[in-house]
Design a protein around this motif. Structure first.
Motif, short mmCIF file in Angstrom:
data_model
loop_
_atom_site.label_atom_id
_atom_site.label_comp_id
_atom_site.label_asym_id
_atom_site.label_seq_id
_atom_site.Cartn_x
_atom_site.Cartn_y
_atom_site.Cartn_z
N THR A 55 0.86 -1.18 0.00
CA THR A 55 0.00 0.00 0.00
C THR A 55 0.90 1.23 0.00
O THR A 55 2.05 1.15 0.43
CB THR A 55 -0.91 0.03 1.25
OG1 THR A 55 -0.12 -0.08 2.42
CG2 THR A 55 -1.92 -1.10 1.21
N TRP A 56 0.38 2.35 -0.48
CA TRP A 56 1.19 3.56 -0.52
C TRP A 56 0.32 4.80 -0.48
O TRP A 56 -0.83 4.78 -0.88
CB TRP A 56 2.12 3.59 -1.73
CG TRP A 56 1.42 3.40 -3.04
CD1 TRP A 56 0.83 4.36 -3.81
CD2 TRP A 56 1.23 2.17 -3.73
NE1 TRP A 56 0.29 3.80 -4.94
CE2 TRP A 56 0.52 2.45 -4.92
CE3 TRP A 56 1.58 0.85 -3.47
CZ2 TRP A 56 0.17 1.47 -5.83
CZ3 TRP A 56 1.23 -0.13 -4.38
CH2 TRP A 56 0.53 0.20 -5.54
N VAL A 57 0.95 5.86 0.03
CA VAL A 57 0.32 7.18 0.07
C VAL A 57 1.36 8.17 -0.41
O VAL A 57 2.52 8.13 0.03
CB VAL A 57 -0.13 7.54 1.51
CG1 VAL A 57 -0.62 8.97 1.59
CG2 VAL A 57 -1.20 6.59 2.00
N ARG A 58 0.96 9.06 -1.31
CA ARG A 58 1.89 10.08 -1.79
C ARG A 58 2.05 11.17 -0.74
O ARG A 58 1.08 11.57 -0.10
CB ARG A 58 1.39 10.68 -3.09
CG ARG A 58 2.44 11.63 -3.67
CD ARG A 58 2.28 11.84 -5.11
NE ARG A 58 3.38 12.69 -5.55
CZ ARG A 58 3.68 12.88 -6.78
NH1 ARG A 58 2.99 12.29 -7.71
NH2 ARG A 58 4.67 13.66 -7.11
N LEU A 59 3.28 11.65 -0.57
CA LEU A 59 3.61 12.69 0.39
C LEU A 59 4.18 13.90 -0.34
O LEU A 59 4.63 13.79 -1.48
CB LEU A 59 4.67 12.19 1.38
CG LEU A 59 4.36 10.90 2.14
CD1 LEU A 59 5.58 10.45 2.93
CD2 LEU A 59 3.17 11.11 3.05
N ASP A 60 4.19 15.04 0.32
CA ASP A 60 4.85 16.22 -0.21
C ASP A 60 6.33 16.13 0.13
O ASP A 60 6.71 16.19 1.30
CB ASP A 60 4.27 17.50 0.41
CG ASP A 60 2.85 17.76 -0.05
OD1 ASP A 60 2.53 17.41 -1.20
OD2 ASP A 60 2.06 18.30 0.74
N GLY A 61 7.15 15.96 -0.87
CA GLY A 61 8.60 15.89 -0.66
C GLY A 61 9.22 17.27 -0.74
O GLY A 61 8.61 18.23 -1.21
N PRO A 62 10.47 17.38 -0.31
CA PRO A 62 11.14 18.68 -0.32
C PRO A 62 11.53 19.13 -1.73
O PRO A 62 11.87 18.31 -2.58
CB PRO A 62 12.38 18.43 0.54
CG PRO A 62 12.66 16.98 0.38
CD PRO A 62 11.31 16.33 0.24
N GLY A 63 11.45 20.42 -1.97
CA GLY A 63 11.96 21.00 -3.21
C GLY A 63 11.37 20.45 -4.49
O GLY A 63 12.06 20.33 -5.48
N GLY A 64 10.10 20.08 -4.46
CA GLY A 64 9.46 19.56 -5.67
C GLY A 64 9.73 18.09 -5.92
O GLY A 64 9.44 17.58 -7.00
N SER A 65 10.26 17.39 -4.93
CA SER A 65 10.52 15.96 -5.10
C SER A 65 9.21 15.17 -4.95
O SER A 65 8.20 15.68 -4.46
CB SER A 65 11.54 15.46 -4.08
OG SER A 65 11.04 15.58 -2.77
N GLU A 66 9.25 13.95 -5.39
CA GLU A 66 8.13 13.02 -5.25
C GLU A 66 8.44 12.12 -4.06
O GLU A 66 9.54 11.60 -3.95
CB GLU A 66 8.03 12.19 -6.53
CG GLU A 66 6.95 11.16 -6.53
CD GLU A 66 6.84 10.45 -7.88
OE1 GLU A 66 6.12 9.45 -7.93
OE2 GLU A 66 7.46 10.89 -8.87
N ALA A 67 7.48 11.93 -3.17
CA ALA A 67 7.72 11.11 -1.98
C ALA A 67 6.53 10.18 -1.72
O ALA A 67 5.39 10.51 -2.07
CB ALA A 67 7.98 12.00 -0.77
N TRP A 68 6.83 9.05 -1.10
CA TRP A 68 5.83 8.03 -0.85
C TRP A 68 6.05 7.37 0.51
O TRP A 68 7.20 7.11 0.89
CB TRP A 68 5.90 6.93 -1.91
CG TRP A 68 5.65 7.42 -3.29
CD1 TRP A 68 6.56 7.91 -4.19
CD2 TRP A 68 4.39 7.51 -3.95
NE1 TRP A 68 5.94 8.28 -5.35
CE2 TRP A 68 4.61 8.04 -5.23
CE3 TRP A 68 3.08 7.17 -3.57
CZ2 TRP A 68 3.57 8.25 -6.13
CZ3 TRP A 68 2.07 7.38 -4.48
CH2 TRP A 68 2.31 7.91 -5.75
N LEU A 69 4.98 7.06 1.19
CA LEU A 69 4.97 6.21 2.38
C LEU A 69 4.44 4.87 1.89
O LEU A 69 3.34 4.81 1.32
CB LEU A 69 4.07 6.81 3.45
CG LEU A 69 3.92 6.04 4.76
CD1 LEU A 69 5.26 6.01 5.52
CD2 LEU A 69 2.84 6.68 5.63
N ILE A 70 5.21 3.80 2.08
CA ILE A 70 4.87 2.50 1.50
C ILE A 70 4.81 1.42 2.58
O ILE A 70 5.71 1.33 3.42
CB ILE A 70 5.90 2.09 0.42
CG1 ILE A 70 5.96 3.16 -0.68
CG2 ILE A 70 5.57 0.72 -0.16
CD1 ILE A 70 7.01 2.91 -1.75
#
Length: 186
Positions: A55-70
């Motif tokens: 399962t995953w949830v998208r997060l707000d990453g720093p400086g325009g990066s893409e981040a995920w909690l998995i």
């Protein structure tokens, strides 16, 4: 009246200085973000876990990066893949993950099958609280080898992933199997 003869009144504020564009985050900054986010127990506990699949949830990453909690059920993994031209980092928040990687830069394209030289394989275990950064063209697979414990991790990539190439591997032979685009996982 010509523009050169216009005098601004003292009540007019000076124009705001132009700000330079923000520098993209570094791999070290992405790792710091992943570790700090992995330490946020409330966030980690909020991730819905499925006993059958990740399962995953998208997060707000720093400086325009893409981040995920998995979330990783016991015995699951990613399979061999890369992140195109993105670099990134990940940190384990709960449980333990194993990463197998190859110490080689793959050709950008034009191939379907490669025979790998000996000595390229790397392996590391990432327990809760640990993480790692990686550069562009990093090829790896991430696994939760536990037979009974869910793992949770935080991942960040810059630039946001333009694609993921998925590979199969039989011994020294690496075969490109699939190319995924963001619309395939978002």
């Amino acid at each position: 009246m010509p523009a050169s003869s216009v005098t601004p009144s003292p009540a007019t504020p000076p124009p705001a200085p132009t700000r330079p564009a923000a520098a993209p985050p570094t791999a070290a900054e992405l790792l710091d973000f992943a570790r700090r986010t992995a330490a946020d127990q409330a966030l980690v506990e909020s991730l819905p876990l499925d006993p059958e699949g990740r399962t995953w949830v998208r997060l707000d990453g720093p400086g325009g990066s893409e981040a995920w909690l998995i979330g990783w059920p016991p015995g699951t993994g990613t399979g061999w893949h890369d992140h195109a031209e993105s670099f990134g980092a990940f940190a384990t928040a709960r449980g333990s993950l194993t990463e197998h990687s190859l110490a080689v830069r793959l050709p950008a394209g034009g191939w379907k099958t490669l025979e790998l030289a000996e000595g390229l394989d790397r392996s590391r275990r990432l327990d809760a609280g640990t993480g790692r950064a990686f550069g562009r063209d990093h090829l790896h697979e991430v696994l939760n080898l536990s037979p009974d414990t869910h793992a949770v991790s935080v991942h960040a990539y810059y630039p946001p992933l333009p694609l993921i190439r998925r590979f199969s591997r039989t011994g020294a032979v690496l075969r490109l199997e699939q190319v995924e685009r963001p619309e395939d996982w978002q």
